[in-house]
Design a protein around this motif. Sequence first.
Motif, PDB file in Angstrom:
ATOM      1  N   LEU A   8      13.287   8.746  25.212  1.00  0.00           N
ATOM      2  CA  LEU A   8      11.889   9.159  25.274  1.00  0.00           C
ATOM      3  C   LEU A   8      11.000   8.034  24.776  1.00  0.00           C
ATOM      4  N   GLY A   9       9.997   7.680  25.557  1.00  0.00           N
ATOM      5  CA  GLY A   9       9.049   6.641  25.178  1.00  0.00           C
ATOM      6  C   GLY A   9       7.962   7.173  24.288  1.00  0.00           C
ATOM      7  N   ARG A  10       7.000   6.328  23.976  1.00  0.00           N
ATOM      8  CA  ARG A  10       5.956   6.680  23.017  1.00  0.00           C
ATOM      9  C   ARG A  10       5.052   7.798  23.491  1.00  0.00           C
ATOM     10  N   ASP A  11       5.022   8.049  24.818  1.00  0.00           N
ATOM     11  CA  ASP A  11       4.194   9.137  25.339  1.00  0.00           C
ATOM     12  C   ASP A  11       4.987  10.415  25.547  1.00  0.00           C
ATOM     13  N   GLY A  12       6.267  10.398  25.167  1.00  0.00           N
ATOM     14  CA  GLY A  12       7.097  11.583  25.310  1.00  0.00           C
ATOM     15  C   GLY A  12       7.783  11.700  26.654  1.00  0.00           C
ATOM     16  N   ASN A  13       7.480  10.797  27.583  1.00  0.00           N
ATOM     17  CA  ASN A  13       8.120  10.827  28.894  1.00  0.00           C
ATOM     18  C   ASN A  13       9.464  10.125  28.849  1.00  0.00           C
ATOM     19  N   ALA A  14      10.370  10.552  29.714  1.00  0.00           N
ATOM     20  CA  ALA A  14      11.713   9.985  29.752  1.00  0.00           C
ATOM     21  C   ALA A  14      11.689   8.580  30.337  1.00  0.00           C
ATOM     22  N   LEU A  15      12.300   7.644  29.637  1.00  0.00           N
ATOM     23  CA  LEU A  15      12.448   6.279  30.135  1.00  0.00           C
ATOM     24  C   LEU A  15      13.640   6.179  31.078  1.00  0.00           C
ATOM     25  N   LYS A  43       0.833  -1.207   0.000  1.00  0.00           N
ATOM     26  CA  LYS A  43       0.000   0.000   0.000  1.00  0.00           C
ATOM     27  C   LYS A  43       0.868   1.257   0.000  1.00  0.00           C
ATOM     28  N   GLU A  44       0.455   2.227  -0.779  1.00  0.00           N
ATOM     29  CA  GLU A  44       1.155   3.510  -0.802  1.00  0.00           C
ATOM     30  C   GLU A  44       0.359   4.524   0.017  1.00  0.00           C
ATOM     31  N   TYR A  45       1.034   5.129   0.983  1.00  0.00           N
ATOM     32  CA  TYR A  45       0.396   6.109   1.864  1.00  0.00           C
ATOM     33  C   TYR A  45       0.724   7.514   1.364  1.00  0.00           C
ATOM     34  N   THR A  46      -0.266   8.383   1.445  1.00  0.00           N
ATOM     35  CA  THR A  46      -0.108   9.732   0.900  1.00  0.00           C
ATOM     36  C   THR A  46      -0.100  10.823   1.959  1.00  0.00           C
ATOM     37  N   GLY A  47      -0.420  10.469   3.194  1.00  0.00           N
ATOM     38  CA  GLY A  47      -0.445  11.464   4.264  1.00  0.00           C
ATOM     39  C   GLY A  47      -0.183  10.826   5.607  1.00  0.00           C
ATOM     40  N   TYR A  48      -0.435  11.597   6.658  1.00  0.00           N
ATOM     41  CA  TYR A  48      -0.246  11.074   8.004  1.00  0.00           C
ATOM     42  C   TYR A  48      -1.156  11.817   8.970  1.00  0.00           C
ATOM     43  N   SER A  49      -1.452  11.179  10.070  1.00  0.00           N
ATOM     44  CA  SER A  49      -2.201  11.821  11.142  1.00  0.00           C
ATOM     45  C   SER A  49      -1.328  11.856  12.389  1.00  0.00           C
ATOM     46  N   VAL A  50      -1.448  12.936  13.146  1.00  0.00           N
ATOM     47  CA  VAL A  50      -0.648  13.099  14.360  1.00  0.00           C
ATOM     48  C   VAL A  50      -1.317  12.359  15.506  1.00  0.00           C
ATOM     49  N   ILE A  51      -0.604  11.398  16.082  1.00  0.00           N
ATOM     50  CA  ILE A  51      -1.116  10.642  17.228  1.00  0.00           C
ATOM     51  C   ILE A  51      -0.854  11.394  18.525  1.00  0.00           C
ATOM     52  N   LYS A  52       0.375  11.862  18.671  1.00  0.00           N
ATOM     53  CA  LYS A  52       0.771  12.634  19.851  1.00  0.00           C
ATOM     54  C   LYS A  52       1.730  13.719  19.429  1.00  0.00           C
ATOM     55  N   GLU A  53       1.769  14.781  20.194  1.00  0.00           N
ATOM     56  CA  GLU A  53       2.782  15.804  20.002  1.00  0.00           C
ATOM     57  C   GLU A  53       3.187  16.375  21.345  1.00  0.00           C
ATOM     58  N   PHE A  54       4.459  16.691  21.475  1.00  0.00           N
ATOM     59  CA  PHE A  54       4.934  17.265  22.727  1.00  0.00           C
ATOM     60  C   PHE A  54       6.091  18.217  22.449  1.00  0.00           C
ATOM     61  N   GLU A  55       6.221  19.198  23.333  1.00  0.00           N
ATOM     62  CA  GLU A  55       7.262  20.205  23.181  1.00  0.00           C
ATOM     63  C   GLU A  55       8.639  19.569  23.343  1.00  0.00           C
ATOM     64  N   ARG A  56       9.610  20.095  22.596  1.00  0.00           N
ATOM     65  CA  ARG A  56      10.958  19.557  22.701  1.00  0.00           C
ATOM     66  C   ARG A  56      11.613  19.917  24.035  1.00  0.00           C
ATOM     67  N   GLN A  57      11.433  21.152  24.467  1.00  0.00           N
ATOM     68  CA  GLN A  57      12.008  21.604  25.739  1.00  0.00           C
ATOM     69  C   GLN A  57      13.518  21.394  25.777  1.00  0.00           C
ATOM     70  N   ASP A  58      14.158  21.655  24.650  1.00  0.00           N
ATOM     71  CA  ASP A  58      15.618  21.584  24.598  1.00  0.00           C
ATOM     72  C   ASP A  58      16.102  22.542  23.524  1.00  0.00           C
ATOM     73  N   SER A  59      17.399  22.617  23.347  1.00  0.00           N
ATOM     74  CA  SER A  59      17.959  23.547  22.367  1.00  0.00           C
ATOM     75  C   SER A  59      18.270  22.816  21.073  1.00  0.00           C
ATOM     76  N   ASN A  60      18.672  23.579  20.079  1.00  0.00           N
ATOM     77  CA  ASN A  60      18.982  22.963  18.786  1.00  0.00           C
ATOM     78  C   ASN A  60      20.334  22.257  18.789  1.00  0.00           C
TER      79      ASN A  60
END
Length: 394
Positions: free
Chosen positions: A88-95, A49-66
């Motif tokens: 970082l785990g799937r929920d964005g929390n530190a493992l 299957k060819e996928y043409t887009g994506y949906s955002v499941i989760k998003e979280f702030e980086r809270q760090d520098s470049n």
Amino acid sequence: MASLTERSKEARLEKQKKKRKIVIIIAVIAAAAAVMLAGWFIIEAVRTKEYTGYSVIKEFERQDSNTVCYRYYDGDLLKYSHDGASALGRDGNALWNGSYDIKEPLVDVCDRYVAIADMGGKEIYIFNGSDTGTSVTVPYPIASVKIAGQGVVAAILEDETSNVIHLYNPYSQADKLLAEVPTNIVSDGYPLEIALSPDGQSLVTTYLNVESGGVQSNVCFYNFSEVGQEKNRMVGGIPYKDSLVTDIDFCGGDSVCIWLENGFSIYSNMKEPKLVHEELFEEEIVSVVNSDKYIGVVFEGNGENSKRNFKLYNIKGNKILDTDISYEYNNLSIVDEDIIFYNDMSCAIMRVDGSEKFCHSFDWEIDYFIKADDTNSYYIIDAAKIYKVKLTED
């Protein structure tokens, strides 16, 4: 006693029963085959299957520098900088979190183990995926570091007169130094690259030797099991007189890929190394990539507007894909069955069978596009946020 007519009638009835049974069996087999065929078509349709887009499941702030870097970490994210590392785990929390203070991180990952060394410094920090980590202090400045799947680390150290190679067990309660690999500058040359097997039992090194005005690469194989001890650890050596070795990496548990200027060699059986396959090319190599199962090479196209060529091999050296690509990329990786090409404005994913899984141009600049924890999940990281996304058909 039955009459001849009765026996004839019974015989006809028996034949009819057998015919009906045969018809039923054929019908059942045909139905099963139809179901299997339909199932195969469904599976094949999903697989290609060819996928043409994506949906955002989760998003979280980086809270760090470049200055923070990210990389794939067994389906999660590893982030590191000059003052610490975390997963970082799937929920964005530190493992887990670990802190240190280094100038230029050298990073290697094997399974859930991470080694981070200070290039030019004398500290190696080791994280096992569950705690704040431990460290090893080495006697000379560090030039390169590798880690195995149980925490054993190998490092090239810059002595005053030559480079040396040390192996450490950071979790040993006694002497952490497991072995010092002898280097002979006159016969072998200067050690430049190392590759450590996932079990920590085998080490492959490349040396650069300059003699009589010429330059030659030498590759040495070391084994730290009982077999290697019987042979003073060195179990093989290969001179490359016609092409320089550019890199080495283990592909799977007991095979190593030796990258050359114009191709690659695959060796297996690290207790008694044997050449499995060597592939040399006349075309100009643009990029190389490998995983535990695959070896990929990108070649420059012929002509001003021609496409580049991509060849994919398994670790036995069998070519399984030869296709042209037009993707623009700065980063190339193989994770599971995905070949991922991306730059700061676009991403393309090609399956190992050559079918295109995803191709997308972004409306903003991204820093990373990294495989996540299941078949169609990925991390998109920009300057401000981390997005975990799922590929979609729309």
